[in-house]
Design a protein around this motif. Structure first.
Motif, mmCIF file in Angstrom:
data_model
loop_
_atom_site.group_PDB
_atom_site.id
_atom_site.type_symbol
_atom_site.label_atom_id
_atom_site.label_comp_id
_atom_site.label_asym_id
_atom_site.label_seq_id
_atom_site.Cartn_x
_atom_site.Cartn_y
_atom_site.Cartn_z
ATOM 1 N N LEU A 148 0.858 -1.188 0.000
ATOM 2 C CA LEU A 148 0.000 0.000 0.000
ATOM 3 C C LEU A 148 0.892 1.235 0.000
ATOM 4 C CD1 LEU A 148 -2.568 -0.911 2.827
ATOM 5 C CD2 LEU A 148 -2.723 -1.449 0.391
ATOM 6 N N PHE A 149 0.488 2.249 -0.756
ATOM 7 C CA PHE A 149 1.241 3.496 -0.723
ATOM 8 C C PHE A 149 1.283 4.033 0.703
ATOM 9 C CE2 PHE A 149 1.383 8.175 -0.975
ATOM 10 C CZ PHE A 149 2.630 8.323 -1.578
ATOM 11 N N THR A 150 0.128 3.976 1.369
ATOM 12 C CA THR A 150 0.068 4.318 2.794
ATOM 13 C C THR A 150 -1.260 3.836 3.357
ATOM 14 O OG1 THR A 150 0.550 6.072 4.408
ATOM 15 C CG2 THR A 150 -0.987 6.617 2.641
ATOM 16 N N ASN A 151 -1.365 3.822 4.674
ATOM 17 C CA ASN A 151 -2.592 3.462 5.377
ATOM 18 C C ASN A 151 -2.950 4.612 6.315
ATOM 19 O OD1 ASN A 151 -4.686 1.597 6.299
ATOM 20 N ND2 ASN A 151 -3.513 1.491 8.207
ATOM 21 N N VAL A 152 -4.170 5.095 6.209
ATOM 22 C CA VAL A 152 -4.620 6.246 6.995
ATOM 23 C C VAL A 152 -5.424 5.753 8.195
ATOM 24 C CG1 VAL A 152 -6.025 8.344 6.977
ATOM 25 C CG2 VAL A 152 -4.616 7.766 4.982
ATOM 26 N N THR A 153 -4.960 6.068 9.363
ATOM 27 C CA THR A 153 -5.637 5.692 10.601
ATOM 28 C C THR A 153 -4.951 6.383 11.767
ATOM 29 O OG1 THR A 153 -6.236 3.826 12.052
ATOM 30 C CG2 THR A 153 -4.161 3.641 10.881
ATOM 31 N N THR A 154 -5.660 6.520 12.870
ATOM 32 C CA THR A 154 -4.966 6.841 14.110
ATOM 33 C C THR A 154 -4.175 5.603 14.522
ATOM 34 O OG1 THR A 154 -6.976 6.201 15.286
ATOM 35 C CG2 THR A 154 -6.601 8.566 14.976
ATOM 36 N N ARG A 155 -3.262 5.764 15.460
ATOM 37 C CA ARG A 155 -2.503 4.605 15.937
ATOM 38 C C ARG A 155 -3.407 3.758 16.816
ATOM 39 N NH1 ARG A 155 1.598 8.539 16.005
ATOM 40 N NH2 ARG A 155 3.331 7.968 14.625
ATOM 41 N N VAL A 156 -3.567 2.504 16.423
ATOM 42 C CA VAL A 156 -4.463 1.626 17.156
ATOM 43 C C VAL A 156 -4.019 1.463 18.600
ATOM 44 C CG1 VAL A 156 -3.271 -0.498 16.475
ATOM 45 C CG2 VAL A 156 -5.708 -0.577 17.050
ATOM 46 N N GLU A 157 -2.707 1.507 18.839
ATOM 47 C CA GLU A 157 -2.219 1.409 20.212
ATOM 48 C C GLU A 157 -2.722 2.577 21.062
ATOM 49 O OE1 GLU A 157 0.869 -0.432 17.473
ATOM 50 O OE2 GLU A 157 -0.296 1.438 17.544
ATOM 51 N N ASP A 158 -2.756 3.771 20.458
ATOM 52 C CA ASP A 158 -3.212 4.954 21.194
ATOM 53 C C ASP A 158 -4.708 4.885 21.479
ATOM 54 O OD1 ASP A 158 -0.607 5.854 20.991
ATOM 55 O OD2 ASP A 158 -1.026 7.229 19.324
ATOM 56 N N VAL A 159 -5.489 4.441 20.481
ATOM 57 C CA VAL A 159 -6.941 4.338 20.654
ATOM 58 C C VAL A 159 -7.269 3.304 21.728
ATOM 59 C CG1 VAL A 159 -9.105 3.711 19.530
ATOM 60 C CG2 VAL A 159 -7.415 5.087 18.309
#
Length: 387
Positions: free
Chosen positions: A183-194
């Motif tokens: 993938l060129f990139t993946n957009v998300t917040t950091r799952v560890e932080d959530v």
């Protein structure tokens, strides 16, 4: 029966203190941790966790701040012209997937691109068919909206071979570029932080004394990883007991959640004080069962969604109807970021590396709004694109 539960902190303190006295003499029966159809819960006790509680309160206070400005990229390539992108959705009944798609459409209108959304309908066969259709259209770029790219490995390989950039939204566990799958990139917040902040909200809100039900969808690797991280974070407080770990696939949530909630209420009664789910939509489906059991809309149990912060979640929170908090994804911002990342891919530039910070929305800090986004991102991206 369950409708007579009280939310007074002192009641919880007395209840857990009584269990602590019993534990010194004999094996508990009335205060034992509930059985679970999921993984074994960590050993916990009824005495709270002063150090973990102090850390949780600090983290939660920071995450509940609302005066947060966008801190994304300050530069990038100008808008590429005449592009067509396809957004392949895991299912448009998933509010997070639909919210990100809405942001993509809005940003595409600004940058001057065409967008087509193909709904996978939540089934493996439907998602594979949607990805096949997307690749066959030979678009400029494809967005993988909320599903595991490995479940469509043949279509992903074809897109890679045809040099169609792929940008994920919640597609893999980590934000940023991915090699496998490519993938060129993946957009998300950091799952560890959530995961951490949702568990810390429970620890903070309960003063380190809680009986928790955790709801996940184990068929989605991203969701399964998030729920495991939540479980680990809850275990840092010895006064928090994981009563049940419930696996309810998102496509089945509307039919299964009410039955599961009714069963859990019967099993755990007053011991169930808090809930956390990997997606807010579970609490929309849980509300009728809570209401039928005579539960107070303002809790307990006090429910927090560890994503995605769709409008209906804010409505439940603001009206205090069976959801107390959410850790919302900035869905509109992420839609704009997806478009910006594709623009970077089209221009031969690297991904931006931007990751949005976590936020907690409650009735006390949401000011009646139905979404969360840091301020200034639209202006920032317009300036980058020259729009």
């Amino acid at each position: 029966m369950h409708g007579n539960r009280r939310a007074t902190p002192g009641v919880f303190t007395v209840r857990f203190a009584s269990c602590a006295l019993l534990a010194t003499a004999t094996l508990l029966t009335g205060c034992e941790r509930g059985s679970s159809r999921g993984p074994q819960e960590s050993t916990t006790g009824p005495s709270g966790c002063p150090a973990a509680h102090a850390r949780a309160e600090t983290a939660v206070a920071r995450a509940e701040k609302t005066d947060v400005s966008w801190d994304g990229p300050a530069s990038g390539p100008p808008a590429a012209s005449r592009k067509t992108i396809v957004y392949v959705a895991q299912t448009m009944t998933n509010p997070g997937v639909a919210g990100a798609a809405k942001g993509v459409r809005e940003a595409a209108r600004v940058i001057g691109w065409n967008v087509r959304v193909i709904d996978g309908g939540g089934s493996p066969a439907g998602i594979q068919a949607a990805m096949s259709d997307a690749v066959a259209l030979k678009p400029s770029g494809i967005v993988i909206g909320g599903f595991d790219p490995n479940s469509t490995s043949r279509q992903v390989t074809r897109a890679n071979e045809e040099r169609i950039p792929l940008v994920g939204w919640h597609a893999v566990a980590e934000p940023g570029p991915s090699r496998r799958p490519e993938l060129f990139t993946n957009v998300t917040t950091r799952v560890e932080d959530v995961a951490a902040i949702s568990a810390q909200w429970i620890i903070s809100r309960s003063n380190g004394r809680a009986g928790v039900v955790l709801i996940t969808d184990s068929s989605i690797p991203f969701a399964r990883n998030k729920s495991e991280l939540i479980r680990t974070a809850l275990a840092t407080c010895r006064g928090v007991r994981l009563l049940a770990y419930e696996n309810i696939p998102i496509p089945d949530a509307s039919s299964r959640t009410p039955r599961e909630i009714s069963s859990l209420l019967a099993r755990f009664g007053n011991r169930w004080t808090h809930s956390v789910a990997i997606n807010d939509l579970y609490f929309a489906d849980a509300a009728p069962a809570f209401r039928a059991a005579g539960e107070n809309g303002s809790g307990p149990p006090f429910n927090i969604g560890a994503g995605d912060g769709d409008p209906s979640a804010f409505q439940r929170i603001n009206s205090r109807q069976y959801q107390a908090a959410t850790v919302p994804e900035p869905l509109s911002l992420q839609g704009w970021q997806i478009v910006d990342e594709l623009n970077r891919a089209f221009s031969g530039r690297p991904a931006s590396g931007y990751v949005a910070p976590v936020h907690i929305a409650t009735a006390d800090n949401s000011a009646g709004v139905t979404a969360w986004d840091p301020s200034g991102y639209r202006e920032g991206y317009r300036e980058i694109w020259g729009k």
